[in-house]
Design an enzyme around this catalytic site. Sequence first.
Site, short mmCIF file in Angstrom:
data_model
loop_
_atom_site.label_atom_id
_atom_site.label_comp_id
_atom_site.label_asym_id
_atom_site.label_seq_id
_atom_site.Cartn_x
_atom_site.Cartn_y
_atom_site.Cartn_z
N CYS A 556 12.70 -21.08 40.77
CA CYS A 556 11.67 -21.09 39.66
C CYS A 556 12.08 -22.00 38.41
O CYS A 556 13.34 -22.09 38.26
CB CYS A 556 11.33 -19.65 39.10
N ASP A 558 12.42 -20.98 35.41
CA ASP A 558 12.68 -19.88 34.54
C ASP A 558 14.06 -20.46 34.05
O ASP A 558 14.93 -20.87 34.87
CB ASP A 558 12.95 -18.34 35.04
N ARG A 560 16.54 -18.59 33.10
CA ARG A 560 17.36 -17.83 33.28
C ARG A 560 18.20 -18.09 34.59
O ARG A 560 19.18 -17.57 34.99
CB ARG A 560 17.26 -16.29 33.06
N HIS A 617 13.41 -14.32 41.69
CA HIS A 617 14.11 -13.76 40.89
C HIS A 617 13.32 -12.51 40.09
O HIS A 617 12.18 -12.53 40.33
CB HIS A 617 14.92 -14.66 39.91
N CYS A 620 10.05 -11.95 37.27
CA CYS A 620 9.45 -13.32 37.32
C CYS A 620 8.09 -13.29 36.46
O CYS A 620 7.14 -12.49 36.72
CB CYS A 620 9.25 -14.00 38.49
#
Length: 742
Positions: A556, A558, A560, A617, A620
Amino acid sequence: MTRFIAPGRDIPASFVVFLVAVPLSLGIAVAAGVPVAAGLVAAAVGGIIVGLIGGAPLQVSGPSAGITVIVASMVQTYGWQATCAITIGAGLLQIGLGACRVARTALAVSPAVMYGMLGGIGAVIVLSQLHIVLGGTPQESPIANLVDLPRQIGENHSAAVLIGVLTVVVLLVWERLPFRRVPAPLVAIAVATLAAWAGGLDVPRVDFPDSFFGDWSTPKVPDAPLPDLVGAVVAVALVASVESLLCAVLMDRTRPVGVARSDLDREMIGQGVGNCFSGFLGGLPISGVVVRSAANVRAGALTRASTVLHGVWVVALSLSGALLIEQIPLSALAALLVALGLRMMDPSPLKGLRAHRETWIYWLTLAGVVVLGLGEGVLLGMALAACLALRRLTRVRIRTEQREGKWHVVVAGSLTFLGVPKLNAALADLPPGVPVDLDLDVDFMDNAAFDTIHTWRVSHERQGGRVDIDEIHESWYENAMTGEAAPKDKSSGGVRWWAPWSRRERGPVQDLDGVSPREVLLAGVREYHGRTARLVRPIMAELAMAQTPDHLFITCVDSRVVPNLITASGPGDIFINRNVGNLVPRYGSRVPDDSVMATVEYATSVLDVKTITVCGHSNCGAMAGVLAGGSEVEHLPQLSNWLKHANYSLDRYLHEPEGDGAASPLTRLCQTNVVQQLDNLLSYPWLKRRVDLGEIELVGMYLDLETAKVHILDPDHGSFLAVPDEVPTEEGDGRRDAEATA
C-alpha cells in the site's frame, strides 16, 4: 524426532571415517612421542564416548595434529603418565566450561590468531617429521630442526626416504583420481607398507604393544610447580576446545538437510568427558577433527551413529590387527603428517584476512608459535589482535574545510585521549577569530577529548571567533558541560534513520515548527549526503548500470508502511509497486488499469524475480472506505474508480466465516484483501503457468502497525501467522536456536 541411525548412510560412512582415522591416529601418536596405542585409544574414545554425549551430531573427535606439539612438550617435561593426568584435568575444565555455558566465548578469538596458530602448528609438525622421513631423528625445537634440515637432506639417503617419498606421491596422485570413496591416507599407508614388505626394506616400523592398552598404569599427578600444571591443563583444554568448537561451526555450514545444528555447550561437555576417559585409559587428548568430520559428511552420514561406529571399528582393529599395524613404516606415517602439516598452513584464509588488513597478525602468530612455543605464540597473537581492535575502536577521523565564509570541522569515530594529538593539530590550524561549525559525529568521548575541545573553544571565542557545536549522536559534550552522567555504553546512533523526522532527538531537523515541508525534505537529503551517501556509494556504483532483484513487493501507499524497513533490505534487493490498498486488478477487469500488471510483467519477464509478495497492513484507509461502501470517497472520483478493484475482496469477506471473532471487521477485510490479490495474480494465465511450474512463488504478508510485527500467510489454512524469529531445524530446535542467538 531424530533417528538414531540411518543404516544405508551411517554404516558405510563409519567405515570411511575409520579408514581415515587409523593412519592419522597412529601418525599423531608417533609424532608426539607416545605409545602408538595412545592414538588408537583416543580415536576409539572420541568416536564412542564423545559421539554419544557430544552436541555436534556429525563431528568426529579423536587425536588431532593441533594437540601434537603440546603433548610432545609435556611428555618430555613430565613423562607420559603425568601427561595422561593433565589430559584428565583438561577434560574436567572443559566439563566446567560447558556447564557454565560459555562455549561461544571461545569463538571470540580472532580468526587471524586461530589460523596463525594452526599454521604454526603445521610448520612445527613439518619441520619435525621431515627428519623422520629422511631417516633421521628430530631435534629438540623447531628452530633446531630447521637449522639441522640441510644436514639431514645431505647425509641421509636410506630406504626410509624412499618410503616417505612414495607415501607423498601416492597421496598427491590418489586425491586426483576418481576413486575418492577410498581415503587417500589409507591408500598411501597401504602402498608404502606393501612396498617395504615386498622389497624387504630395513626401515623403522611401528612398535605396537601386545595388548590394546599396552603397559597401562594409573595416571599420576606430575611433581611440578602448581602454576606450571595449571598452565599445561589450560593449554590443552583451550586448544582442544577451540579446535572442537571451530570444527563444529564449520560442520554446521555443510550439514545435510534435517540434521540439527550443533549445541556448543553440550559439545564442550562431551569433549571434556572424552578427555577424562582418554587420559585415564592412556590415550592422547582429543578434540573435534576437521579432516575426519568432513570425510564423515562427504560419505553421507546422517546421524551420530556413524561417529560411534567408527570408534567401534577402531577398537576391533586394535584388538585383532596388531601384526598388520606393526608392518607400517614410521617414515610413511611421518610423510602423512608432513602432508597434513602443509594443509594446516593453507594460505586460503589469507584472502579474507588481507581484505581486513589482519594478515600481519596471522604471520606473527605463526612465527610466534614456531619460535616461542604454542602458548606464547597464541598469547602474542591475541595481544596483537587486541591492540588492533583497540586502535580501530578508538580511531578518529577529522575533516576540515572552508565554505561559505565558514570553517567546518567534522570529527567522526570514537574520540578518546588517543585521538587528542590529532584533534589538537586540526584545531590549531584554524585561523583565529573565524566562525567555526564543529560537528561531533562521535559514538564516544572521554574526558581528555572533552577538555581539549572545551579549552580550544574558550580560547577561540576569546579571540573573537564563534563556535557552533552540533552533536549527531549522544550529547557527550553537552552532558559534560552540564555535569550530567554520560551513557554507560557507546551510542548506537542518536539520529535514528528509521524514525520519523518529528521523533528525532538530534540531526538536521530538530524543530519542525515554522519549517516548510520543502525545507524538511531538503534537510533530510542533506543528512543523507552527510551520513549515508558515502557508505552506500560503493553499492550504488555497482548497481548503477543494472538491477537484479529476486523479489517483487506489492504493498500500500500508506506512509506508515516502509517495505525496506520491515524486510531489512537495501538497494537492489526488492522491486516495489505501491498503490492504494495494495490491489491487483483481475485479468479482463472491466475497470481498465495496466500500471500494476506492467510492473509485474517487467519484474517477471525482464528482471526474472522469483517471488511476488502482496503485503497488506492494519487500519488501511482504502479497506475502511471499501467497508463503508465507498461513501467516504464519493467526492474522489479517481479513487472511487480504483477501489472497485477491491469488490472481489469485499465479496470474499462477506461470504467467509468470521472465525473465532477476535479480529475486528476492518482487520478481517485487510487480511482477506491480501489473499484475494494473490488469487487475482493467478487469474493471468501466463503468470499462473509459471507459478504452477515452480518458477515463481506467491507470498502473502500482513503488517500489524500497532505491534510493528509482520505476519505471513499460511496458504494451507488461509490464516496469517507470526514470522518466527528463527527457522527451526527440527522439533524443539527453535527455542534452542533463539537462546543461542540471544
